[in-house]
Write a protein that holds these residues in place. Structure first.
Motif, short mmCIF file in Angstrom:
data_model
loop_
_atom_site.label_atom_id
_atom_site.label_comp_id
_atom_site.label_asym_id
_atom_site.label_seq_id
_atom_site.Cartn_x
_atom_site.Cartn_y
_atom_site.Cartn_z
N LEU A 186 0.84 -1.33 0.02
CA LEU A 186 0.17 0.11 0.01
C LEU A 186 0.97 1.17 0.00
CD1 LEU A 186 -2.84 -0.93 2.48
CD2 LEU A 186 -3.07 -0.54 0.03
N SER A 187 1.68 1.32 0.73
CA SER A 187 2.82 2.27 0.70
C SER A 187 3.46 2.34 -0.53
CB SER A 187 4.03 2.38 1.56
OG SER A 187 5.01 1.27 1.43
N ASP A 188 3.60 1.53 -1.38
CA ASP A 188 4.18 1.54 -2.63
C ASP A 188 3.16 2.15 -3.71
OD1 ASP A 188 6.79 0.58 -2.22
OD2 ASP A 188 6.35 -1.34 -2.77
N ARG A 189 1.90 2.17 -3.28
CA ARG A 189 0.93 2.56 -4.07
C ARG A 189 0.32 3.90 -3.82
NH1 ARG A 189 -2.30 4.96 -6.58
NH2 ARG A 189 -4.15 4.48 -7.61
N PHE A 190 0.13 4.27 -2.46
CA PHE A 190 -0.17 5.54 -2.03
C PHE A 190 0.64 6.29 -1.49
CE2 PHE A 190 -3.85 2.51 -1.92
CZ PHE A 190 -4.85 3.09 -2.93
N GLY A 191 1.92 5.82 -1.34
CA GLY A 191 2.96 6.59 -0.56
C GLY A 191 3.02 6.27 0.74
N ARG A 192 4.49 6.88 1.49
CA ARG A 192 4.77 6.25 2.83
C ARG A 192 3.91 7.01 3.72
NH1 ARG A 192 7.02 2.56 -0.25
NH2 ARG A 192 8.91 3.13 -1.61
N ARG A 193 3.75 8.34 3.44
CA ARG A 193 3.15 9.26 4.64
C ARG A 193 1.97 8.55 5.20
NH1 ARG A 193 -0.13 13.65 4.55
NH2 ARG A 193 0.28 15.20 6.12
N PRO A 194 0.79 8.24 4.28
CA PRO A 194 -0.49 8.05 4.91
C PRO A 194 -0.45 6.57 5.78
CG PRO A 194 -0.67 7.80 2.66
CD PRO A 194 0.73 8.42 3.02
N ILE A 195 0.53 5.66 5.18
CA ILE A 195 0.76 4.56 5.95
C ILE A 195 1.16 4.66 7.48
CG2 ILE A 195 1.53 2.06 5.75
CD1 ILE A 195 -0.75 2.79 3.77
N LEU A 196 2.37 5.57 7.39
CA LEU A 196 3.09 5.81 8.62
C LEU A 196 1.85 6.31 9.81
CD1 LEU A 196 6.29 7.20 7.49
CD2 LEU A 196 6.07 5.23 8.90
N LEU A 197 1.12 7.13 9.35
CA LEU A 197 -0.11 7.96 10.15
C LEU A 197 -0.77 6.87 10.72
CD1 LEU A 197 -0.24 11.32 8.26
CD2 LEU A 197 1.09 10.68 10.10
N ILE A 198 -1.45 5.95 9.73
CA ILE A 198 -2.49 5.02 10.09
C ILE A 198 -1.84 3.94 11.09
CG2 ILE A 198 -3.34 2.90 9.24
CD1 ILE A 198 -3.89 4.54 6.57
N SER A 199 -0.41 3.54 10.79
CA SER A 199 0.41 2.87 11.95
C SER A 199 0.30 3.47 13.22
CB SER A 199 1.57 2.58 11.38
OG SER A 199 1.52 1.75 10.05
N LEU A 200 0.72 4.74 13.40
CA LEU A 200 0.86 5.28 14.41
C LEU A 200 -0.62 5.60 15.15
CD1 LEU A 200 3.25 8.36 13.30
CD2 LEU A 200 3.86 6.63 14.96
N ILE A 201 -1.51 5.62 14.60
CA ILE A 201 -3.00 5.62 15.36
C ILE A 201 -3.13 4.40 15.93
CG2 ILE A 201 -5.42 5.98 14.77
CD1 ILE A 201 -4.56 8.21 12.74
N GLY A 202 -2.82 3.27 15.11
CA GLY A 202 -3.28 1.89 15.39
C GLY A 202 -2.42 1.79 16.62
N PHE A 203 -1.04 2.06 16.73
CA PHE A 203 -0.46 1.74 17.88
C PHE A 203 -0.99 2.51 19.14
CE2 PHE A 203 3.40 0.18 15.57
CZ PHE A 203 3.59 -0.79 16.02
N SER A 204 -1.36 3.73 18.91
CA SER A 204 -1.92 4.26 20.13
C SER A 204 -3.44 3.77 20.72
CB SER A 204 -2.38 5.83 19.61
OG SER A 204 -2.97 6.49 20.47
#
Length: 410
Positions: A73-91
């Motif tokens: 997904l990060s190769d398709r939509f970029g690194r930034r949105p995936i990083l933000l989603i991951s951080l929210i998931g950890f929270s």
């Protein structure tokens, strides 16, 4: 040169904080999870250890299944949105752990964190996007430095704050993840240009597909296996060390906290500073081999520590072994195209997650076998000898693979 459209220093600072939060959240669990499980499950430490193994299994299994998806997904939509989603998931995960009324809710949180836990894979893909040449391997050292600091705050913070209230460390971790997500939303630029993105492909966004992609290069198979064996060996320190020092030296929770501080300082000094000198001086291949040998030596010495203070001393060669990780990642990533870095890092994270499925259970079983009251041989250092043997195998695989470097071409 570095990526021309991105202020590299600012981006690396964000990636540092992101990886730091990832590792901190995992490290926080190490000193306090026995007491948390004992409190929530109303069980003894023996049963708590078994539950902890299944919690780790749940988290790692979700990462095995979903890391390839998030990497693609990060190769398709970029690194930034995936990083933000991951951080929210950890929270969300940390909040579950802070306020869970029963053990069941801990499994819910670990499941969410495992699914969204693409932080490491996407962060390292981001580094690969904005780095080239020697700077690529040196910038991967930021992963080790961030991991070191995360380990410091996680283990020591979990020990010291957990001594006050067992839920405080998880609340702090949840707040930190949310803060970094907000910071990234307003500050972090995208590193993968639209012209370098590719379509999402389910055939490649699954564990089997990731393994096939890692197998594109003949010599890479040996490096990938070595990568996995080293991660399994590391679990002897990451998950068994508190049990080892509690059992053999009768350490307290605060003593584990001080050891965590020491280990973190070592990792930051070596991977955040020393490696930037060693990569240009020794080159990638020598750093990989010397680092792995140092890992094995450190694990062996820890196994035979006769007094508690010796654990501090023997951690020095073990932590020096950390120079091998960034060098190995730098070598592997240099063989993949820009629009394949997310997929590659997803695959490497998959291998890391597989080690997390296997490692804690394997090391935990070896520890229990040699410390159980009915055991014919008492040897708490067994997990570290097992880890040293795995590292030895990885050294042989790496030497063999590097000799076939020319076959890495497509």
């Amino acid at each position: 040169m570095d990526h021309p459209k991105i202020k590299t220093s600012a981006a690396l600072r964000f990636i540092f904080v992101t990886i730091f939060i990832d590792v901190m959240g995992l490290a926080i669990i190490i000193p306090v999870i026995p007491n948390l499980l004992k409190e929530l499950g109303n069980v003894d430490y023996s049963v708590a250890s078994e539950i902890n193994g299944w919690l780790t299994f749940t988290y790692a299994s979700m990462q095995v299944l979903f890391s390839p998806v998030m990497g693609n997904l990060s190769d398709r939509f970029g690194r930034r949105p995936i990083l933000l989603i991951s951080l929210i998931g950890f929270s969300i995960d940390y909040m579950f752990m802070a306020f869970a009324p029963t053990v069941f809710w801990l499994f819910i949180g670990r499941t969410i964190a495992g699914i969204t836990g693409a932080t490491m894979a996407t962060a390292t893909a981001y580094i690969a996007d904005i780095s080239t040449g020697d700077k690529r391997a040196a910038n991967f050292g930021i992963v080790g430095a961030a991991s070191g600091l995360g380990f410091i705050i996680g283990v020591s913070g979990g020990a010291f704050l957990g001594d006050i209230n067992i839920k405080i460390p998880f609340m702090v971790a949840a707040g930190a993840a949310l803060f970094n997500a907000a910071y990234g939303y307003f500050v972090l630029p995208e590193s993968l240009d639209k012209e370098h993105r590719r379509k999402f492909d389910w055939k490649r966004a699954n564990p089997i597909g990731s393994f096939k992609q890692l197998g594109k290069y003949k010599a890479l198979a040996g490096l990938a296996i070595a990568f996995t064996l080293v991660y399994i060996a590391q679990k002897a320190v990451e998950y068994q060390l508190p049990f080892y020092v509690y059992e053999k030296f009768q350490w307290s929770l605060r003593s584990v906290g001080f050891l965590g501080l020491f280990i973190g300082v070592l990792l930051i000094s070596i991977q955040g500073g020393l490696i930037r000198y060693l990569i240009p001086k020794w080159g990638l291949k020598k750093n990989i081999i010397i680092g792995l040998i140092s890992y094995g030596a450190g694990l062996t010495m820890i196994a035979f520590a006769g007094q508690g203070w010796q654990v501090y001393l023997f951690m020095i060669p073990y932590c020096f072994g950390g120079i091998s990780g960034p060098a190995l990642q730098g070598f592997i990533t240099s063989k993949f195209a820009a629009n394949e870095q997310g997929e590659l890092q997803g695959g490497l994270t998959l291998l890391s997650s597989l080690s997390l499925v296997i490692g804690p259970l394997l090391m935990g079983y070896s520890f229990k076998f040699f410390t159980h009251k009915d055991s014919s041989v008492y040897f708490p250092g067994a997990p570290y000898i097992l880890g040293a043997l795995l590292v030895l195998i990885s050294v042989l695989l790496v030497i063999r693979s590097l000799r076939k470097e020319t076959s890495l071409n497509r």
